[in-house]
Design an enzyme around this catalytic site. Structure first.
Site, short mmCIF file in Angstrom:
data_model
loop_
_atom_site.label_atom_id
_atom_site.label_comp_id
_atom_site.label_asym_id
_atom_site.label_seq_id
_atom_site.Cartn_x
_atom_site.Cartn_y
_atom_site.Cartn_z
N ASP A 196 2.74 5.76 -7.43
CA ASP A 196 3.76 5.20 -7.02
C ASP A 196 4.28 4.64 -9.02
O ASP A 196 4.17 3.68 -9.51
CB ASP A 196 3.66 3.16 -7.01
CG ASP A 196 4.97 2.77 -6.77
OD1 ASP A 196 5.79 3.43 -7.07
OD2 ASP A 196 5.11 1.45 -5.94
N GLU A 210 -4.05 0.18 -13.02
CA GLU A 210 -3.37 -0.77 -13.34
C GLU A 210 -3.30 -0.07 -15.16
O GLU A 210 -3.97 -0.93 -15.75
CB GLU A 210 -2.54 -1.06 -13.33
CG GLU A 210 -1.20 -2.16 -13.51
CD GLU A 210 0.02 -1.49 -13.51
OE1 GLU A 210 0.79 -1.28 -14.91
OE2 GLU A 210 0.50 -0.64 -12.72
N GLN A 236 9.06 -5.77 -7.33
CA GLN A 236 10.23 -4.75 -6.70
C GLN A 236 12.12 -6.39 -6.44
O GLN A 236 11.29 -6.95 -6.21
CB GLN A 236 10.17 -4.52 -5.50
CG GLN A 236 9.09 -3.63 -5.78
CD GLN A 236 10.23 -2.33 -5.90
OE1 GLN A 236 10.74 -2.41 -6.01
NE2 GLN A 236 8.55 -1.39 -6.06
N TYR A 269 -0.73 3.68 -10.76
CA TYR A 269 0.42 3.04 -10.57
C TYR A 269 0.23 1.52 -9.92
O TYR A 269 0.99 1.37 -9.25
CB TYR A 269 1.54 4.11 -10.49
CG TYR A 269 1.08 5.05 -11.35
CD1 TYR A 269 1.29 5.67 -12.92
CD2 TYR A 269 1.16 6.39 -10.62
CE1 TYR A 269 1.34 6.22 -13.38
CE2 TYR A 269 0.54 7.41 -11.45
CZ TYR A 269 1.18 7.12 -12.35
OH TYR A 269 0.76 9.01 -13.23
N CYS A 294 10.91 6.17 -7.35
CA CYS A 294 12.06 5.48 -7.46
C CYS A 294 13.16 6.24 -8.11
O CYS A 294 14.15 6.29 -8.69
CB CYS A 294 11.71 3.92 -8.08
SG CYS A 294 10.86 4.54 -9.91
#
Length: 504
Positions: free
Chosen positions: A372, A324, A274, A301, A442
């Site tokens: 996410d 992932e 991030q 994710y 996001c």
């Protein structure tokens, strides 16, 4: 040139909080104060950046604490019954601790910055107000090295030149310093994207010289220790993909650590991190409150597993599965696990797999699912599974006790690439499906679509929603939304308590 920011008087407001710098950059002492959502406050929360409009990074110059999209978000959640939607505007300046910048121009006049909107013309941004001040300092040092060593920036039209991009990442986790001084004194990991196939190519002599220049002028022997480490990435393809597959550690510390969500997190330069670490930490602290103690969690994710591992520690989870698709995140996950407290009693695993393929196999056995996804939102197959989760639950409950040997190749590959850390405590296996869905978004537009689709199925209801200003100066917001199965216990109880009228 340092720019002073002034904190306005604290005024009570509803739902929105703001963090403002109270001293000039590069000092980063933070004063938390509520700011009024009012056009008159625009100057106190102005960007004041000389690159605004020429650079494509920021699109909002005033009221950084209140992006325009927030008004839409408040209205959206209000219609869904969420009257207490909150928004944390976080740090407004100097917040970006990770930046990918293009390098163009010439060896005598290098340009390091972002593309001009709609073009491939690079805008030089030496005084970016979003960057952590030490990123700007490292960029200036890199420019000096390019000029002194006659390093040729990349030419996209000709495919020539040496230095294509640079990634600057700041670690603010230095335990040798008092906590208030750590952010200001963050060190920069510099990743140079070199226009060659490997470190054995003919033009890598200048790469090593540039790395030595950065380390010699910004390393631990200097009065100001600015550079954490120098890495090289090798990329020769003529496309918009920044990084190639080959990485080399050149100088400085190999491991890059940050403290987020209550744990020490290892981030390789190749793994996703991030940009706004403080805002991400605030989001994780809020998220932790919605996970029951001792729950089984699946983190889809997951990247390097930061969310799942922070929950394993803070909520003493029975189990945590991180899924992932990017295999580069595995190394960071392994190193992060090594620094977890010794009293963690979770069954923890990381799986290199695509969560969109047969998502039931990942959801099964979890009380809470955390998603996410990237900006495009959830994969359609996962949305479909969540929309019909009751039918999935019924189907899985009817499975025979004897399970056939697994033959599906994607499941077998995920098992081969997985990492399993078994708990010393024996936990009873749980074959249920999640009762709580925590969605971290996001992408606002994709979230609205996914949210509406989930609610339309009547399988889920929206319990809470919070917003975070990860990218001040833009119209991008991060949403933390908590969904619960069914219509809520209080509604069911009320309905079941009604007396039936006797027929006449």
């Amino acid at each position: 040139m340092a720019l002073s920011f002034f904190s306005p008087p604290a005024l009570p407001i509803h739902r929105i909080t703001c963090q403002a710098l109270s001293v000039a950059v590069p000092s980063v002492a933070v004063a938390v104060a509520p700011l009024p959502v009012n056009p008159n406050s625009s100057l106190s929360c102005a960007l004041n950046c000389t690159h605004f409009q020429s650079c494509s990074g920021c699109t909002q110059e005033y009221n950084l604490h209140h992006p325009v999209v927030i008004d839409e978000a408040i209205g959206f959640f209000n219609k869904l019954g969420i009257k207490d939607f909150s928004f944390d505007s976080c740090r407004l300046w100097g917040w970006r601790c990770r930046a990918k910048l293009a390098i163009r121009g010439s060896s005598t006049n290098p340009l390091i910055g972002l593309y001009e909107e709609g073009t491939h013309n690079v805008v030089d941004i030496p005084d970016c107000k979003s960057h952590h001040p030490n990123i700007n300092a490292a960029v200036q040092l890199l420019k000096k090295g390019i000029i002194e060593l006659n390093v040729e920036p990349y030419d996209e039209d000709q495919g020539t030149g040496d230095l294509r991009y640079v990634q600057m990442a700041v670690t603010t986790h230095d335990t040798s310093l008092p906590i208030p001084k750590r952010y200001k004194n963050g060190k920069v990991q510099v990743s140079l994207v070199w226009n060659s196939r490997s470190e054995n190519s003919a033009n890598t002599g200048k790469l090593n010289a540039l790395a030595n220049f950065l380390w010699g002028n910004g390393g631990p022997k200097r009065k100001v220790h600015l550079i954490h480490s120098v890495w090289a990435n090798f990329q020769t393809l003529s496309n918009n993909i920044i990084f190639g597959n080959r990485w080399r550690h050149l100088l400085g510390e190999r491991d890059f650590w940050e403290h987020i969500g209550g744990i020490d997190v290892s981030l390789a330069p190749s793994s996703f991190g991030q940009a706004n670490t403080r805002a991400f930490d605030s989001l994780l602290r809020k998220l932790q409150k919605y996970v029951p103690q001792g729950a089984s969690v699946v983190d889809l994710y997951a990247g390097a597993g930061v969310i799942g591992l922070s929950l394993a520690v803070s909520r003493k989870c029975r189990s945590v599965k991180c899924v992932e698709v990017n295999k580069e995140s595995r190394q960071s996950f392994e190193k992060t696990v090594e620094r977890l407290p010794t009293n963690v009693e979770s069954n923890i695993s990381w799986h290199h797999a695509d969560a969109s393929i047969e998502p039931t196999s990942w959801l099964l056995g979890s009380d809470v699912v955390v998603v996410d996804p990237p900006r495009k939102g959830l994969d359609p197959s996962l949305v479909k599974e969540l929309r019909h989760i009751s039918a999935v639950e019924l189907r899985t409950s009817k499975r025979p006790e004897k399970v056939k040997d697994e033959k599906r190749p994607w499941i077998l590959r995920a098992r081969e690439d997985s990492i399993q850390i078994e708990s010393t405590t024996v936990h009873e296996e749980n074959q249920s499906l999640p009762q709580t869905l925590i969605y971290i978004s996001c992408g606002w537009e994709s979230f609205k679509e996914d949210c509406s689709s989930l609610l339309a199925s009547k399988e889920w209801h929206l319990h809470k929603a919070h917003g975070f200003n990860f990218f001040p100066g833009t119209q991008s917001i991060e949403i933390l939304a908590v969904f619960k199965r069914g219509r809520g216990a209080s509604t069911k109880k009320k309905k079941s308590g009604k007396k039936q009228k006797r027929p006449h």
